[in-house]
Design a protein around this motif. Structure first.
Motif, PDB file in Angstrom:
ATOM      1  N   LEU A  47       0.814  -1.213   0.000  1.00 22.89           N
ATOM      2  CA  LEU A  47       0.000   0.000   0.000  1.00 22.89           C
ATOM      3  C   LEU A  47       0.851   1.267   0.000  1.00 22.89           C
ATOM      4  CD1 LEU A  47      -2.809  -1.065   2.497  1.00 22.89           C
ATOM      5  CD2 LEU A  47      -2.791  -1.201   0.004  1.00 22.89           C
ATOM      6  N   GLY A  48       2.162   1.100  -0.125  1.00 25.05           N
ATOM      7  CA  GLY A  48       3.037   2.259  -0.250  1.00 25.05           C
ATOM      8  C   GLY A  48       3.723   2.694   1.035  1.00 25.05           C
ATOM      9  N   LEU A  49       3.489   1.987   2.124  1.00 25.40           N
ATOM     10  CA  LEU A  49       4.057   2.375   3.409  1.00 25.40           C
ATOM     11  C   LEU A  49       5.540   1.988   3.465  1.00 25.40           C
ATOM     12  CD1 LEU A  49       2.860   3.664   6.004  1.00 25.40           C
ATOM     13  CD2 LEU A  49       2.588   1.350   6.900  1.00 25.40           C
ATOM     14  N   ARG A  50       6.366   2.940   3.864  1.00 28.67           N
ATOM     15  CA  ARG A  50       7.802   2.690   4.007  1.00 28.67           C
ATOM     16  C   ARG A  50       8.185   3.061   5.441  1.00 28.67           C
ATOM     17  NH1 ARG A  50       6.281   0.526   0.237  1.00 28.67           N
ATOM     18  NH2 ARG A  50       7.031   0.609  -1.925  1.00 28.67           N
ATOM     19  N   THR A  51       8.401   2.042   6.253  1.00 26.13           N
ATOM     20  CA  THR A  51       8.555   2.224   7.699  1.00 26.13           C
ATOM     21  C   THR A  51      10.004   2.099   8.129  1.00 26.13           C
ATOM     22  OG1 THR A  51       6.364   1.243   8.020  1.00 26.13           O
ATOM     23  CG2 THR A  51       7.774   1.417   9.958  1.00 26.13           C
ATOM     24  N   ARG A  52      10.444   3.028   8.973  1.00 30.29           N
ATOM     25  CA  ARG A  52      11.738   2.895   9.636  1.00 30.29           C
ATOM     26  C   ARG A  52      11.523   3.088  11.134  1.00 30.29           C
ATOM     27  NH1 ARG A  52      14.261   7.735  11.104  1.00 30.29           N
ATOM     28  NH2 ARG A  52      16.259   6.644  11.208  1.00 30.29           N
ATOM     29  N   THR A  53      12.387   2.500  11.917  1.00 33.59           N
ATOM     30  CA  THR A  53      12.262   2.615  13.368  1.00 33.59           C
ATOM     31  C   THR A  53      13.460   3.364  13.933  1.00 33.59           C
ATOM     32  OG1 THR A  53      13.327   0.474  13.755  1.00 33.59           O
ATOM     33  CG2 THR A  53      10.928   0.490  13.541  1.00 33.59           C
ATOM     34  N   ASP A  54      13.215   4.032  15.033  1.00 31.20           N
ATOM     35  CA  ASP A  54      14.254   4.802  15.705  1.00 31.20           C
ATOM     36  C   ASP A  54      14.116   4.563  17.207  1.00 31.20           C
ATOM     37  OD1 ASP A  54      16.325   6.749  16.031  1.00 31.20           O
ATOM     38  OD2 ASP A  54      14.803   8.222  16.575  1.00 31.20           O
ATOM     39  N   GLY A  55      15.208   4.213  17.874  1.00 34.05           N
ATOM     40  CA  GLY A  55      15.154   3.991  19.306  1.00 34.05           C
ATOM     41  C   GLY A  55      15.088   2.515  19.662  1.00 34.05           C
ATOM     42  N   ILE A 171       4.414   8.041  16.303  1.00 35.12           N
ATOM     43  CA  ILE A 171       4.247   7.649  14.903  1.00 35.12           C
ATOM     44  C   ILE A 171       4.337   8.919  14.075  1.00 35.12           C
ATOM     45  CG2 ILE A 171       2.745   6.523  13.229  1.00 35.12           C
ATOM     46  CD1 ILE A 171       1.439   5.034  15.549  1.00 35.12           C
ATOM     47  N   ASP A 172       5.412   9.049  13.330  1.00 34.61           N
ATOM     48  CA  ASP A 172       5.749  10.330  12.690  1.00 34.61           C
ATOM     49  C   ASP A 172       5.741  10.203  11.168  1.00 34.61           C
ATOM     50  OD1 ASP A 172       6.652  12.823  12.040  1.00 34.61           O
ATOM     51  OD2 ASP A 172       8.570  12.665  13.089  1.00 34.61           O
ATOM     52  N   TYR A 173       4.753  10.818  10.539  1.00 35.22           N
ATOM     53  CA  TYR A 173       4.672  10.861   9.079  1.00 35.22           C
ATOM     54  C   TYR A 173       5.310  12.125   8.504  1.00 35.22           C
ATOM     55  CZ  TYR A 173       1.271   7.031   9.429  1.00 35.22           C
ATOM     56  OH  TYR A 173       0.659   5.823   9.685  1.00 35.22           O
ATOM     57  N   GLY A 174       6.003  12.877   9.338  1.00 34.07           N
ATOM     58  CA  GLY A 174       6.673  14.086   8.873  1.00 34.07           C
ATOM     59  C   GLY A 174       5.693  15.109   8.339  1.00 34.07           C
ATOM     60  N   PRO A 175       6.040  15.790   7.247  1.00 34.14           N
ATOM     61  CA  PRO A 175       5.168  16.856   6.721  1.00 34.14           C
ATOM     62  C   PRO A 175       3.834  16.358   6.167  1.00 34.14           C
ATOM     63  CG  PRO A 175       7.015  16.434   5.235  1.00 34.14           C
ATOM     64  CD  PRO A 175       7.295  15.668   6.490  1.00 34.14           C
ATOM     65  N   ASP A 176       3.699  15.034   5.987  1.00 32.25           N
ATOM     66  CA  ASP A 176       2.448  14.477   5.451  1.00 32.25           C
ATOM     67  C   ASP A 176       1.422  14.166   6.539  1.00 32.25           C
ATOM     68  OD1 ASP A 176       3.065  14.593   2.799  1.00 32.25           O
ATOM     69  OD2 ASP A 176       3.822  12.546   2.672  1.00 32.25           O
ATOM     70  N   ARG A 177       1.739  14.453   7.793  1.00 31.65           N
ATOM     71  CA  ARG A 177       0.859  14.052   8.899  1.00 31.65           C
ATOM     72  C   ARG A 177      -0.582  14.532   8.707  1.00 31.65           C
ATOM     73  NH1 ARG A 177       4.144  15.514  14.312  1.00 31.65           N
ATOM     74  NH2 ARG A 177       4.833  17.152  12.932  1.00 31.65           N
ATOM     75  N   ALA A 178      -0.753  15.804   8.401  1.00 29.99           N
ATOM     76  CA  ALA A 178      -2.107  16.347   8.289  1.00 29.99           C
ATOM     77  C   ALA A 178      -2.844  15.752   7.088  1.00 29.99           C
ATOM     78  CB  ALA A 178      -2.057  17.869   8.195  1.00 29.99           C
ATOM     79  N   ARG A 179      -2.135  15.531   5.986  1.00 27.00           N
ATOM     80  CA  ARG A 179      -2.792  14.986   4.790  1.00 27.00           C
ATOM     81  C   ARG A 179      -3.181  13.526   4.955  1.00 27.00           C
ATOM     82  NH1 ARG A 179       1.080  18.361   2.287  1.00 27.00           N
ATOM     83  NH2 ARG A 179       2.587  16.656   2.079  1.00 27.00           N
ATOM     84  N   LEU A 180      -2.458  12.811   5.801  1.00 25.84           N
ATOM     85  CA  LEU A 180      -2.754  11.395   6.010  1.00 25.84           C
ATOM     86  C   LEU A 180      -3.758  11.159   7.127  1.00 25.84           C
ATOM     87  CD1 LEU A 180       0.853   9.947   5.695  1.00 25.84           C
ATOM     88  CD2 LEU A 180      -1.035   9.547   4.115  1.00 25.84           C
ATOM     89  N   ALA A 181      -4.032  12.178   7.923  1.00 26.26           N
ATOM     90  CA  ALA A 181      -4.916  12.015   9.078  1.00 26.26           C
ATOM     91  C   ALA A 181      -6.314  11.603   8.639  1.00 26.26           C
ATOM     92  CB  ALA A 181      -4.981  13.317   9.870  1.00 26.26           C
ATOM     93  N   TRP A 182      -6.923  10.727   9.439  1.00 25.55           N
ATOM     94  CA  TRP A 182      -8.294  10.243   9.192  1.00 25.55           C
ATOM     95  C   TRP A 182      -9.260  11.372   9.562  1.00 25.55           C
ATOM     96  CZ3 TRP A 182      -9.696   4.518  10.436  1.00 25.55           C
ATOM     97  CH2 TRP A 182     -11.000   4.264  10.032  1.00 25.55           C
ATOM     98  N   VAL A 202       4.511   6.316   1.315  1.00 23.81           N
ATOM     99  CA  VAL A 202       4.195   6.994   2.574  1.00 23.81           C
ATOM    100  C   VAL A 202       5.308   6.682   3.582  1.00 23.81           C
ATOM    101  CG1 VAL A 202       2.534   7.259   4.450  1.00 23.81           C
ATOM    102  CG2 VAL A 202       1.724   6.749   2.129  1.00 23.81           C
ATOM    103  N   PRO A 203       6.303   7.558   3.711  1.00 22.38           N
ATOM    104  CA  PRO A 203       7.356   7.326   4.706  1.00 22.38           C
ATOM    105  C   PRO A 203       6.815   7.571   6.117  1.00 22.38           C
ATOM    106  CG  PRO A 203       8.048   8.909   3.003  1.00 22.38           C
ATOM    107  CD  PRO A 203       6.563   8.759   2.900  1.00 22.38           C
TER     108      PRO A 203
END
Length: 235
Positions: A47-55, A171-182, A202-203
């Motif tokens: 579905l286009g999700l590209r996930t990375r983890t930190d910590g 859970i951080d979508y960066g600058p796309d957060r508002a556009r991806l919000a339900w 979708v990073p």
């Protein structure tokens, strides 16, 4: 639905058809949760999700408390590690999605029923006795991607009773957060269609923050400190 959306939907359906028999076999040996995680990770990628983890990620029966932006959050977190989720009871009645949630051993709670608060907390406490992390979207629903809602303290009592650590996750979508919000009031069908039709990838970064010791804090302090940690990580 666009051709892109149909293609992603068909690919996810084929993936499910392949994974279900493998999940049934893995269940015989107690490895079904790992197959759940593999399915969510592969579905997210399709579905286009590209996930990375930190910590650093805590192990075992830890209560993970996270912000909630989109239904993609479940694919991101569930694909990053074998885990279970706490979800509102009505999701268990949704076609297909409800069945998949039950396969994943989701803990369903009726958050709008104060009379059942004790039973809900007991169900979460019992789930924390498992060897898997349990994910709670502590805002009680999705936000607008711009602001972080208050974390509801009610179910934090379960971590105290189970003696489980509480680990905040941003859970951080960066600058796309508002556009991806339900969007508020939007039903799942149109919202799923909107994201299936979305162009590009979708990073998302999962920021695992230092765990909190539930043995030394009350539920309100746990909620407040978790909220502050996630807020700071997102800003």
């Amino acid at each position: 639905m666009t051709l892109r959306g149909y293609g992603r939907l068909i690919a996810a359906a084929l993936l499910l058809a392949v994974c279900l028999p493998l999940w049934a076999i893995a269940r015989l040996t107690g490895g079904e949760q790992r197959w759940n995680s593999r399915f969510l990770r592969m579905a997210g990628w399709l579905l286009g999700l590209r996930t990375r983890t930190d910590g650093w990620r805590a192990e075992g029966g830890v209560l993970i408390v996270a912000n909630h932006v989109s239904w993609l959050d479940i694919l991101a977190l569930g694909g990053a590690m074998p885990c279970r989720f706490v979800a509102k009871a009505e999701i268990g009645r949704w076609p297909v999605i409800g069945r998949l949630a039950r396969i994943g051993r989701t803990v369903f709670v009726a958050r709008d029923r104060r009379s059942g608060a004790r039973a809900q907390a007991d169900a979460v406490t019992e789930a924390l006795g498992d060897s898997l992390p349990l994910v709670l979207f502590a805002e009680g629903g999705t936000g607008d991607g711009r602001t972080l809602g208050a974390f509801r303290p009610a179910l934090f009592i379960s971590a105290i009773e189970a003696g489980a650590a509480v680990q905040p996750v941003a859970i951080d979508y960066g600058p796309d957060r508002a556009r991806l919000a339900w969007p508020s009031g939007q039903s799942f069908g149109p919202e799923a269609k909107r994201l299936l039709n979305r162009r590009g990838t979708v990073p998302v970064t999962l920021r695992f923050l230092p765990p909190l010791d539930s043995r030394t804090l009350d539920r309100k302090a746990l909620a407040a400190l978790s909220h502050a940690a996630v807020r700071d990580a997102l800003s």
